[in-house]
Design a protein around this motif. Structure first.
Motif, PDB file in Angstrom:
ATOM      1  N   GLU A   9       0.792  -1.282   0.016  1.00  0.00           N
ATOM      2  CA  GLU A   9      -0.181   0.110   0.050  1.00  0.00           C
ATOM      3  C   GLU A   9       1.013   1.373   0.168  1.00  0.00           C
ATOM      4  N   GLU A  10       1.954   1.243   0.728  1.00  0.00           N
ATOM      5  CA  GLU A  10       2.941   2.323   0.934  1.00  0.00           C
ATOM      6  C   GLU A  10       3.652   2.556  -0.534  1.00  0.00           C
ATOM      7  N   ARG A  11       3.947   1.436  -1.155  1.00  0.00           N
ATOM      8  CA  ARG A  11       4.846   1.818  -2.472  1.00  0.00           C
ATOM      9  C   ARG A  11       3.919   1.670  -3.910  1.00  0.00           C
ATOM     10  N   LYS A  12       2.826   1.363  -3.618  1.00  0.00           N
ATOM     11  CA  LYS A  12       1.984   1.001  -4.877  1.00  0.00           C
ATOM     12  C   LYS A  12       1.982   2.203  -5.788  1.00  0.00           C
ATOM     13  N   ASP A  13       1.818   3.664  -5.295  1.00  0.00           N
ATOM     14  CA  ASP A  13       1.864   4.540  -6.064  1.00  0.00           C
ATOM     15  C   ASP A  13       3.224   4.503  -7.029  1.00  0.00           C
ATOM     16  N   ARG A  14       4.146   4.406  -6.384  1.00  0.00           N
ATOM     17  CA  ARG A  14       5.626   4.564  -6.866  1.00  0.00           C
ATOM     18  C   ARG A  14       5.666   3.305  -8.020  1.00  0.00           C
ATOM     19  N   TYR A  15       5.281   2.246  -7.563  1.00  0.00           N
ATOM     20  CA  TYR A  15       5.295   1.095  -8.666  1.00  0.00           C
ATOM     21  C   TYR A  15       4.546   1.385  -9.815  1.00  0.00           C
ATOM     22  N   ALA A  16       3.285   2.091  -9.578  1.00  0.00           N
ATOM     23  CA  ALA A  16       2.547   2.171 -10.776  1.00  0.00           C
ATOM     24  C   ALA A  16       2.875   3.021 -11.887  1.00  0.00           C
ATOM     25  N   GLN A  17       3.893   3.924 -11.343  1.00  0.00           N
ATOM     26  CA  GLN A  17       4.781   4.790 -12.313  1.00  0.00           C
ATOM     27  C   GLN A  17       5.560   4.143 -13.398  1.00  0.00           C
TER      28      GLN A  17
END
Length: 305
Positions: free
Chosen positions: A245-253
């Motif tokens: 959940e913490e990293r998902k926004d980064r991974y999604a890039q």
């Protein structure tokens, strides 16, 4: 640090051509892992020697000066084999067809750009990355965690226990800084490498591939693995869910997302999907010169002949 261990690791790939140069000032004490890196007289450097023999580009005269035709240096006329299946069959002198691995056609289309695998621990970044690199044939595989352990002469668990996660991430960033300056590499990164925004600039110098695996599958894969320092608690599954959940926004890039919803999906199956999606990504994101050429042709112009 045992330099021979790292060189042996990198040379394990049939196409690897890396040399690791490293020097450490003599000391009677054992510095911490972070200081061990900071005190190096020469930072880790990877030197790549290419085995490919490229024909020199044609020099054309245009407006009183010479220039190299980019279509010869960069494009090589290779297309997406999944949109042109004929590219996968090579007819020999005996008339028999020989199947060509579509991964072999990625090299000329990527034009030397690195591939960076990101994702959660246990997602298969190292296994898939190694398969993709071997199938490509002209790219070398690197694992940042393996390099860190070789440079520090310590396990990831030991570094976390003695130095903490923050210092581990500093080491990780230094390794990425050394690796990203080179080309034709498939790089498996640590799951938390996206925590630092400064790392994204380095990752985005190549093509970023996110292997997206649900926490439930990740947990089943690594629940008996003792080499995951962040999961040494009473609720490892909950920790995986929180980290994602913490990293998902980064991974999604990432440029390419590979969704692994089936726990039975093998590393080879994921690698197949990576190869196909990379070819499609290249089609959707052509180099600037190719866009300019297509625009010129659409306007009735063409490159100088």
């Amino acid at each position: 640090m045992k330099v021979s261990a790292l060189v042996g690791l990198l040379m394990a790939s049939a196409t690897s051509a890396f040399t690791f140069h490293h020097s450490i000032p003599s000391t009677k004490t054992n510095p911490t892992f972070v200081h061990h890196l900071q005190q190096q007289q020469q930072r880790p450097t990877f030197l790549i020697t290419s085995f490919s023999n490229k024909a020199s580009a044609t020099h054309l005269c245009a407006g009183g000066f010479e220039w190299e035709d980019p279509t010869e240096n960069l494009d090589s006329g290779v297309e997406n084999p999944f949109k042109n299946p004929d590219l996968l069959n090579k007819i020999g002198e005996d008339g028999e067809g020989m199947k060509i691995d579509p991964a072999r056609l990625l090299g000329p289309r990527l034009q030397g750009s690195n591939l960076y695998f990101v994702g959660m621990m246990g997602s298969g970044k190292s296994a898939v990355g190694d398969i993709v690199a071997r199938r490509m044939g002209t790219y070398n595989f690197l694992d940042t965690d393996t390099i860190i352990e070789s440079v520090t002469n310590a396990t990831i668990n030991d570094i976390f226990a003695q130095e903490g996660e923050e210092n581990f991430r500093d080491i990780e960033s230094q390794v990425l800084d050394s690796v990203h300056a080179h080309v034709r590499c498939v790089v498996s990164t640590g799951g938390g490498i996206v925590n630092k925004l400064s790392n994204w600039a380095k990752l985005q110098s190549g093509v970023v591939i996110w292997i997206d695996v649900p926490p439930s599958i990740l947990y089943e894969r690594i629940k008996t693995n003792e080499d995951r320092p962040l999961l040494k608690n009473d609720d490892p599954l909950g920790t995986l869910e929180k980290l994602l959940e913490e990293r998902k926004d980064r991974y999604a890039q990432a440029d390419v997302r590979i969704a692994v919803e089936d726990g039975e999906m093998s590393a080879e199956d994921v690698a197949d999907k990576v190869v196909q999606d990379l070819h499609n990504f290249i089609d959707e994101n052509p180099p600037a010169w190719k866009i300019a050429k297509a625009k010129a042709q659409a306007e009735g112009l063409d490159w100088v002949q």
